[in-house]
Design a protein around this motif. Structure first.
Motif, mmCIF file in Angstrom:
data_model
loop_
_atom_site.group_PDB
_atom_site.id
_atom_site.type_symbol
_atom_site.label_atom_id
_atom_site.label_comp_id
_atom_site.label_asym_id
_atom_site.label_seq_id
_atom_site.Cartn_x
_atom_site.Cartn_y
_atom_site.Cartn_z
ATOM 1 N N ASN A 104 8.786 -35.648 6.278
ATOM 2 C CA ASN A 104 7.738 -34.740 5.827
ATOM 3 C C ASN A 104 7.445 -35.043 4.361
ATOM 4 O O ASN A 104 8.347 -35.036 3.527
ATOM 5 N N VAL A 105 6.194 -35.331 4.062
ATOM 6 C CA VAL A 105 5.799 -35.691 2.703
ATOM 7 C C VAL A 105 4.999 -34.548 2.089
ATOM 8 O O VAL A 105 4.045 -34.051 2.701
ATOM 9 N N ARG A 106 5.407 -34.132 0.911
ATOM 10 C CA ARG A 106 4.688 -33.098 0.166
ATOM 11 C C ARG A 106 4.005 -33.739 -1.039
ATOM 12 O O ARG A 106 4.657 -34.402 -1.851
ATOM 13 N N TRP A 107 2.701 -33.549 -1.157
ATOM 14 C CA TRP A 107 1.891 -34.027 -2.288
ATOM 15 C C TRP A 107 1.600 -32.822 -3.165
ATOM 16 O O TRP A 107 1.080 -31.804 -2.687
ATOM 17 N N SER A 108 1.894 -32.917 -4.456
ATOM 18 C CA SER A 108 1.777 -31.758 -5.331
ATOM 19 C C SER A 108 0.977 -32.054 -6.580
ATOM 20 O O SER A 108 1.028 -33.164 -7.124
#
Length: 240
Positions: A138-142
């Protein structure tokens, strides 16, 4: 637009490899929360100078990757021993850009991670991430911001000082737009009033290639082309 490479292992460093700041129309849209006063941490007996991977230092809200404008993979911390480097850059006015190899920062999660940032025709910004997974991740872009945020399906509208910025996102797999709080999580964390983290999450299957493409578009500007080229094509690109 400014972007950072480097390593969390450097003296006084944070887990912010790949992090960026962005401004337009006199408004700083993508911000960095900055350092926390050391005395405020030492007075509460925080193990501040222990830089090991699982030390208390990385529980400090302003020091870990969760609260910087970068990637988080499987909710894990960036690797302290990892180091990101700028592998390509161009100052061409039509497509000013830099590409960073983040692979060793996330080496236990992905086989490869590369981030490109570009100012397109001096009108808007593109942030593109390309990853190759090992297992499913799971990739989170912030992006940390002090603007008011309204989420759309694959977008977010940011408003500050009467100005508007559109965050337009796409990915190789379904994305979900989200915001996260920057409120203190530990009693030693500094307050961060008027800020939040805006971004998205995307799941990449095992042994797959995935990308996240985010355009940051100031009001009154229109992207030249929605079909952004791959990072491998960027060095030869005049326009997207």
């Amino acid at each position: 637009m400014g972007v950072k490479a480097g390593s969390p292992s450097v003296n006084h460093a944070h887990m912010d490899a790949g992090s960026f700041v962005m401004e337009s129309d006199g408004v700083r849209w993508g911000i960095d929360l900055g350092a926390q006063d050391y005395e405020s941490l030492e007075s509460k007996k925080v193990d501040l100078w222990n830089g090991k991977q699982n030390s208390q230092r990385w529980q400090i809200l302003r020091y870990n990757n969760y609260n910087h404008s970068t990637l988080t993979i499987d909710n894990a911390l960036q690797r302290v021993k990892g180091s990101a480097s700028i592998i390509s850059s161009s100052a061409k006015p039509a497509f000013q850009n830099a590409i960073i190899d983040l692979s060793s920062i996330y080496a236990d999660k992905v086989a490869k991670a590369t981030r490109g940032v570009a100012i397109v025709a001096k009108k808007y910004v593109v942030v593109r991430d390309e990853l190759e997974s090992l297992d499913s991740v799971n990739v989170r872009w912030s992006m940390v911001t002090s603007a008011a945020v309204t989420l759309g399906r694959n977008s977010a509208t940011l408003i500050k000082d009467g100005k508007v910025l559109l965050l337009q996102a796409s990915g190789s797999f379904p994305i979900e737009m989200k915001t996260w709080s920057t409120a203190p999580k530990m009693d030693f964390d500094a307050a961060n009033p008027g800020t939040c983290v805006v971004g998205l999450e995307m799941k990449i299957p095992a042994h797959a290639k995935g990308f996240i493409n985010v355009a940051l578009i100031p009001q009154g500007n229109t992207p030249i082309n929605q079909q952004t080229k791959t990072l491998a094509q960027w060095p030869e690109t005049n326009l997207i």
